[in-house]
Design an enzyme around this catalytic site. Structure first.
Site, PDB file in Angstrom:
ATOM      1  N   LYS A 398       0.832  -1.199   0.000  1.00 55.36           N
ATOM      2  CA  LYS A 398       0.000   0.000   0.000  1.00 55.36           C
ATOM      3  C   LYS A 398       0.872   1.256   0.000  1.00 55.36           C
ATOM      4  O   LYS A 398       2.036   1.223   0.427  1.00 55.36           O
ATOM      5  CB  LYS A 398      -0.922   0.009   1.228  1.00 55.36           C
ATOM      6  CG  LYS A 398      -1.943  -1.137   1.239  1.00 55.36           C
ATOM      7  CD  LYS A 398      -2.988  -0.984   0.153  1.00 55.36           C
ATOM      8  CE  LYS A 398      -3.971  -2.144   0.130  1.00 55.36           C
ATOM      9  NZ  LYS A 398      -3.421  -3.345  -0.533  1.00 55.36           N
ATOM     10  N   ASP A 399       0.277   2.377  -0.459  1.00 57.38           N
ATOM     11  CA  ASP A 399       0.990   3.648  -0.537  1.00 57.38           C
ATOM     12  C   ASP A 399       1.472   4.110   0.829  1.00 57.38           C
ATOM     13  O   ASP A 399       0.880   3.762   1.857  1.00 57.38           O
ATOM     14  CB  ASP A 399       0.075   4.731  -1.115  1.00 57.38           C
ATOM     15  CG  ASP A 399      -0.398   4.411  -2.519  1.00 57.38           C
ATOM     16  OD1 ASP A 399      -1.242   3.519  -2.655  1.00 57.38           O
ATOM     17  OD2 ASP A 399       0.085   5.050  -3.465  1.00 57.38           O
ATOM     18  N   LYS A 400       2.507   4.941   0.811  1.00 60.96           N
ATOM     19  CA  LYS A 400       2.967   5.543   2.062  1.00 60.96           C
ATOM     20  C   LYS A 400       2.165   6.811   2.369  1.00 60.96           C
ATOM     21  O   LYS A 400       1.519   6.907   3.402  1.00 60.96           O
ATOM     22  CB  LYS A 400       4.457   5.887   1.992  1.00 60.96           C
ATOM     23  CG  LYS A 400       4.930   6.641   3.241  1.00 60.96           C
ATOM     24  CD  LYS A 400       6.359   7.136   3.141  1.00 60.96           C
ATOM     25  CE  LYS A 400       6.718   7.946   4.391  1.00 60.96           C
ATOM     26  NZ  LYS A 400       8.107   8.480   4.322  1.00 60.96           N
TER      27      LYS A 400
END
Length: 763
Positions: A398-400
């Site tokens: 998942k994105d940061k």
């Protein structure tokens, strides 16, 4: 020529091509558009006119100054004008919610009871004495008091891990097992053969004890032919259990016994008694069992034992040093514990009975994190729970810079224990909920997709565009909703490093260049911060121990590699062991980054060469319901000349292979392009297997176009939205776009947004 070396004149030519695609742009002088596609586009620009769905493909050539260049050459599939805007102004502007295999959002609270205290199993003593993460080749708990189903089982009060003769007082069932092995020998061997085997074993043992060479002794002894397969298997095991200093070899139903030279080598490092017990343990292959050597205060000697065991048996077992207090002296004892590596359960197969009997605890939960890398979050949770990062499994990355919700499973931690740290992790911008017991871990790709709620702020028209902004936004969204977008892998797949990208590390691993891969991983950026200072120091000195003292604790992966390099040395073998310090999912991630990069280049070449037409030699997917990349070759069809001429297939059915050993290539220019790329990267003979790291890359197929599902949007003025942009002053009348949609697994919202906006949305 690589994009980073492009001449300014050529850049102006590319820009001129862009301007010619819109009547609203003023015509200027400059070179015309490139009409013939180059043979491949590793870093350059890609644009070709095509018929079908779209009139134009935008081209762009930019300076190769950072990770954004990798996406400046990507094709647009639609011909709308687009607009400008800002994404990820704050993490709350980009919300990602995983959709599980049942189609449910994982942030929804589960109504069923999460766990019952009465059903919770006793939990291992998992708490490390220090918060330092030592991940070298580990996938088992830091347990001091518990030994489950071991061949030589310690009592609960046995804190000093006795070895050799000291174990005899605490063996639970080992004696009966040895007697059973002796009985097997007696039942299958006649008296004479049994006696000759004993004599052979005694002769070998006496020579070794006297430290003389095996001169004059027969180097092998034949038991004879045993036709029954089960009897042969029983004899192999019985002989090795009774005589661990011997090995058995099968030759056309014949069992041959030989000296175990590795046994003798280990006797130079540990006592003969320990070596005897270690090889008995090794041969028994008892699931969830551990073996512990005698306490050893000499660090260099422990390092030699670690090195021997991992070099000889690293594919079977893993080692770890534990410090324990000696009650008599008050000084810490350090012992080396060995444990079998956990066998990965194959998809679709039932777990083995002994795995069920081992009572491995699996606890599922939903992780919410904000502005935090997933691996950093896992590292922090591992410290708090007293396990290691490889004990966590997940369906996707998942994105940061976002608020993300994803399903996770952790091994060897009870629901109650996880529940107890909820408050502790909140200050790390994490929350865990939906905590419950499950039967197994998660696999990568075990999800249906992701739901996105995104705010795009400060909307503006493209330069020289006189149209109404609201109309432009609605036109763009409806276009992509109807026609789709090119299904590129997004920038998250390749990292944000300017000097080194994850795909370069993956290429080095595929070429078995382990030392090069380590150096790429630890290459610093041109930034003056603790992480990059530590990396710079390592490349200058190759001093793993010194680098560890400089590397911040939160850099879990870097510290794992460095601790392994400190233990095994900066050699080819040491680098292999260092890569094993990372979980399999992390090791394969780098290889997948390389294959993803090649796929991105391939789809750009495919669209530049043939446009939206489906032509002879293309590969198409025959199953309309496919929503992931894991479909078999039987679902892939090679388009014939007649089918291409008759326009039997649509562009959204076209797939391209992701590199691996079990895929077929298109039978047209694109197929030849793949072979040229493999030659360019030195992979002509690559089998896409890295046995030294237990990496297998079968490959798969990916649709070149995707559509956002359940798309909805709303235009609002920024003052109507909760603005959380730090240090920014937004015009009260500025427009923002609130957009929500679902994407299939392994699709990227940033890529979809780039197609909508016709503007670089990377942030």
């Amino acid at each position: 020529m690589k994009a980073g070396n492009a001449l300014p004149a050529r850049e102006r030519a590319a820009e001129a091509g862009d301007r010619r695609t819109s009547r609203t742009r003023k015509r200027r002088g400059g070179a015309g558009p490139t009409r013939q596609a180059p043979p491949h586009f590793p870093d350059g620009f890609i644009l070709a006119p095509s018929g079908g769905y779209t009139k134009h493909y935008y081209r762009r050539m930019e300076e190769d100054t950072d990770y954004r260049i990798r996406f400046s050459s990507l094709c647009f599939f639609n011909d709308h004008i687009g607009f400008h805007g800002t994404i990820k102004s704050s993490p709350s502007d980009f919300i990602v919610i995983e959709i599980d295999e049942q189609g449910q959002l994982v942030n929804k609270t589960i109504n069923e009871p999460i766990f019952k205290i009465s059903e919770i199993q006793p939990e291992p003593n998992n708490f490390p004495k220090k918060t330092k993460l030592d991940l070298q080749n580990l996938s088992f708990e830091d347990g001091r008091n518990q030994e489950v189903n071991t061949l030589v089982k310690y009592t609960d009060g046995d804190q000093n891990h006795p070895s050799g003769s000291e174990k005899e007082d605490t063996i639970s069932d080992g004696t009966s097992k040895c007697e059973e092995k002796a009985d097997v020998l007696s039942s299958f061997l006649d008296e004479k053969t049994h006696e000759l085997l004993n004599n052979f074993a005694c002769d070998i043992k006496e020579k070794w004890l006297s430290e003389t060479e095996l001169i004059g002794l027969p180097l092998e002894f034949s038991i004879g032919r045993i036709l029954d397969k089960n009897q042969r298997a029983s004899l192999h095991s019985a002989i090795r259990q009774k005589f661990p200093f011997l090995i058995t070899v099968g030759k056309n139903s014949e069992i041959v016994v030989k000296p175990n030279l590795e046994y003798k080598e280990l006797c130079h490092l540990v006592s003969e008694e320990e070596a005897f017990d270690f090889f008995k343990y090794l041969d028994a292959k008892k699931e969830n069992s551990k073996f512990t050597f005698k306490p050893d205060a000499n660090k260099d000697h422990r390092k030699a034992v670690h090195h021997f065991v991992n070099k000889k048996f690293g594919n079977l077992v893993e080692t770890k040093s534990f410090s324990e207090m000696n009650c008599s002296t008050g000084n810490p004892n350090v012992v080396i514990t060995v444990r079998f590596r956990e066998k990965a359960h194959k998809r679709g197969k039932r777990p083995l009975p002994e795995c069920q009997e081992g009572n491995v605890i699996y606890t599922a939960f939903t992780l919410r994190k904000e502005n935090l890398e997933m691996f950093e979050a896992i590292g922090f949770l591992a410290i708090k729970l007293g396990v290691i990062p490889s004990d966590f499994s997940y369906a996707g990355l998942k994105d940061k810079k976002a608020i993300t919700y994803q399903a996770m499973v952790v091994r060897k931690v009870t629901p109650e224990r996880l529940k107890n740290i909820e408050k502790e992790i909140e200050n790390k911008r994490m929350n865990v909920f939906n905590i419950r017991s499950v039967d197994d871990s998660l696999r990568l790709g075990q999800l249906k997709g992701n739901h996105f709620d995104i705010v795009i702020r400060n909307l503006k028209k493209q330069i020289n565009d006189s149209a109404n902004l609201r109309e432009r936004v609605m036109e763009a969204i409806e276009n992509v909703k109807k026609k789709g977008f090119v299904n590129y892998y997004g920038p998250q797949r390749f990292g944000k490093g300017r000097k080194v990208h994850t795909d370069q590390i993956g290429l080095a691993l595929l070429k078995n260049e382990m030392m090069k891969a380590i150096k790429l991983f630890l290459t610093p950026e041109d930034l003056d911060d603790p992480v990059n200072r530590a990396k710079k120091y390592f490349l200058q000195t190759e001093d793993a121990k010194g680098t560890l003292s400089l590397m911040p604790e939160f850099k879990v992966r870097e510290r794992a590699l460095l601790e392994a390099l400190h233990r095994f040395g900066m050699t080819e073998e040491g680098c292999i062991q260092a890569w094993f310090s990372l979980p399999h999912s992390m090791r394969i991630f780098y290889v997948h980054a390389y294959t993803s990069k090649i796929w991105n280049e391939a789809v750009s070449y495919r669209l530049a060469t043939y446009g939206a037409r489906v032509v002879e030699g293309d590969l198409v997917c025959l199953d309309e319901d496919i929503d992931d990349e894991n479909f078999p070759n039987s679902k892939v069809h090679l388009v014939t000349e007649e089918e291409g001429s008759a326009n039997m297939y649509a562009i959204h059915q076209v797939v391209l292979p992701i590199l691996g050993y079990n895929i077929q290539y298109p039978k047209n220019k694109v197929g030849q392009w793949y072979h040229d790329i493999l030659s360019r990267d030195g992979l002509q003979t690559c089998r896409f297997k890295v046995p030294t790291l237990k990496l297998n890359v079968p490959g798969c197929y990916r649709q070149i176009l995707k559509h956002p599902r359940n798309l909805s949007y709303q235009l609002m003025e920024d003052h109507d939205i909760d603005v959380k942009m730090k240090g920014s002053h937004i015009d009260e009348t500025a427009l923002s776009l609130l957009i929500s949609f679902d994407l299939d697994a392994s699709c990227y919202a940033t890529v979809c947004l780039k197609e909508i906006m016709k503007h670089d949305v990377l942030n």
